[in-house]
Enzyme design. Sequence first.
Site, PDB file in Angstrom:
ATOM      1  N   LYS A 150      12.874   2.626  47.318  1.00  0.00           N
ATOM      2  CA  LYS A 150      11.795   3.620  47.379  1.00  0.00           C
ATOM      3  C   LYS A 150      12.301   5.019  47.052  1.00  0.00           C
ATOM      4  CE  LYS A 150       9.203   5.883  51.138  1.00  0.00           C
ATOM      5  NZ  LYS A 150      10.121   6.973  51.510  1.00  0.00           N
ATOM      6  N   ASN A 151      13.427   5.421  47.659  1.00  0.00           N
ATOM      7  CA  ASN A 151      13.913   6.786  47.474  1.00  0.00           C
ATOM      8  C   ASN A 151      14.291   7.076  46.031  1.00  0.00           C
ATOM      9  OD1 ASN A 151      13.535   7.313  50.164  1.00  0.00           O
ATOM     10  ND2 ASN A 151      15.675   7.069  50.739  1.00  0.00           N
TER      11      ASN A 151
ATOM     12  N   ARG B 178       6.287  13.563  51.854  1.00  0.00           N
ATOM     13  CA  ARG B 178       7.120  14.724  51.580  1.00  0.00           C
ATOM     14  C   ARG B 178       7.796  14.648  50.217  1.00  0.00           C
ATOM     15  NH1 ARG B 178       9.368  18.713  54.859  1.00  0.00           N
ATOM     16  NH2 ARG B 178      11.139  19.751  53.889  1.00  0.00           N
TER      17      ARG B 178
ATOM     18  N   ASP C 170       6.901  12.057  57.392  1.00  0.00           N
ATOM     19  CA  ASP C 170       7.170  11.512  58.711  1.00  0.00           C
ATOM     20  C   ASP C 170       7.468  12.612  59.725  1.00  0.00           C
ATOM     21  OD1 ASP C 170       6.928   8.905  57.848  1.00  0.00           O
ATOM     22  OD2 ASP C 170       9.036   8.757  57.292  1.00  0.00           O
TER      23      ASP C 170
ATOM     24  N   ASP D 108      18.124   6.908  58.103  1.00  0.00           N
ATOM     25  CA  ASP D 108      17.080   5.889  57.983  1.00  0.00           C
ATOM     26  C   ASP D 108      17.469   4.589  58.684  1.00  0.00           C
ATOM     27  OD1 ASP D 108      15.369   7.497  56.608  1.00  0.00           O
ATOM     28  OD2 ASP D 108      15.607   6.511  54.668  1.00  0.00           O
TER      29      ASP D 108
END
Length: 409
Positions: free
Chosen positions: A22-23, A92, A116, A289
Amino acid sequence: MERLLVTGGARLEGAVVVSGAKNSALKLMAAALLAPGRTVLRNVPRIQDCFTMGEVLEHLGAGVAWDGNTVTIDATTLTSVEAPYELVRRMRASTAVLGSLLARAGQARVAMPGGDEIGSRPIDLHIAGLRSMGAHVGSEHGFLVAETAGLRGAAITLDYPSVGATENLMMAAVRAGGTTVIDNAAREPEIADIAAFLVAMGARIEGAGTNTIEIDGVGAGTWAAAAVATGGDLLLEHARADHLDLFLTKLADAGALIDRIEDGIRVRQVGRGRAIDFVTLPYPGVATDFQPILMAMLATAEGTSIATENVFESRFLYVDELRRMGADIRTEGHHAVIRGVPRLSAAPVRALDIRAGAAMVIAALVADGVTEISELHHLDRGYERFEDKLTHLGADVRRVSVPATTEPW
């Protein structure tokens, strides 16, 4: 309103395909704005955050087309330089368009971010770096407003190795005049992914993945922890062991058997895991994370573990949810003491952010009874086909719709 019902007691076993990071995917989508024309990204996870980034790009005038896990972005023409609050507040990472818009169009208006609730993540480092490169950056009615008549290369030293700041400055620097050197740059795997992408677009970048980057003008951890918690045996297909060195070492310390194989990782746990201590740090340290999923895993480990969170000051907010399930966890400041219990008990809990939601699922898998997990939009932001994959591995997991008035809190 949807809830996830997880019946505890299942041992996860089998093979699971680890979705694209995802990142990395989010930032590569933002970087596609740098060059006119079509960019094709493959192995992009079909999760809510990536769909939101697609909406941001479409709002800016780019075309976004999905075909399975392949995304085609046509940035031939941009019609706007404003990323609005209604989109940015959902995620974000939307602020990643700041550097690419400024480099491509000479101006950008990006709403102040949401995301978040895990603590302060100031954007000051992004602003200071862009100003060093000749941009005028200020705030106006809740927006970051940036403009430049032409970016120039600069020597930038980050006070902290911020991933987001490193990414934004890299994107801005590829279209700046001269050479930009970023010292104390982030070293996370997604930085190397972005660098490789920008090089493929014609940039020259050296040092990505080290503390110094010179530019001329990245879910496997969740599955691995779940295997340990449930005493399971999982083959994580397409997982990158070289990006998880210290994390895998910690799992091995907890008693897991780790096999690094071609194009994947096998994680096996025999019996109850052991307590470990860990500290979150910028890469190559244990990523923040991973902290919630390690805490959930250690909640039923044998012995007492100590976790120290050095990145986000509010990342222990989810601990109360684990306590509702019988976890023995005490927090003080940046530290948490986890005394392992033999078994957790099902309870209604909330997914307070993406990784905390995954932690609730891991805890539910080893709890007696059926755990109800609400606020699933966080899980949907970060995990692709999560329930389907869990079911395939032997878990009893169902998503159900319930009336909003039946909330137990």
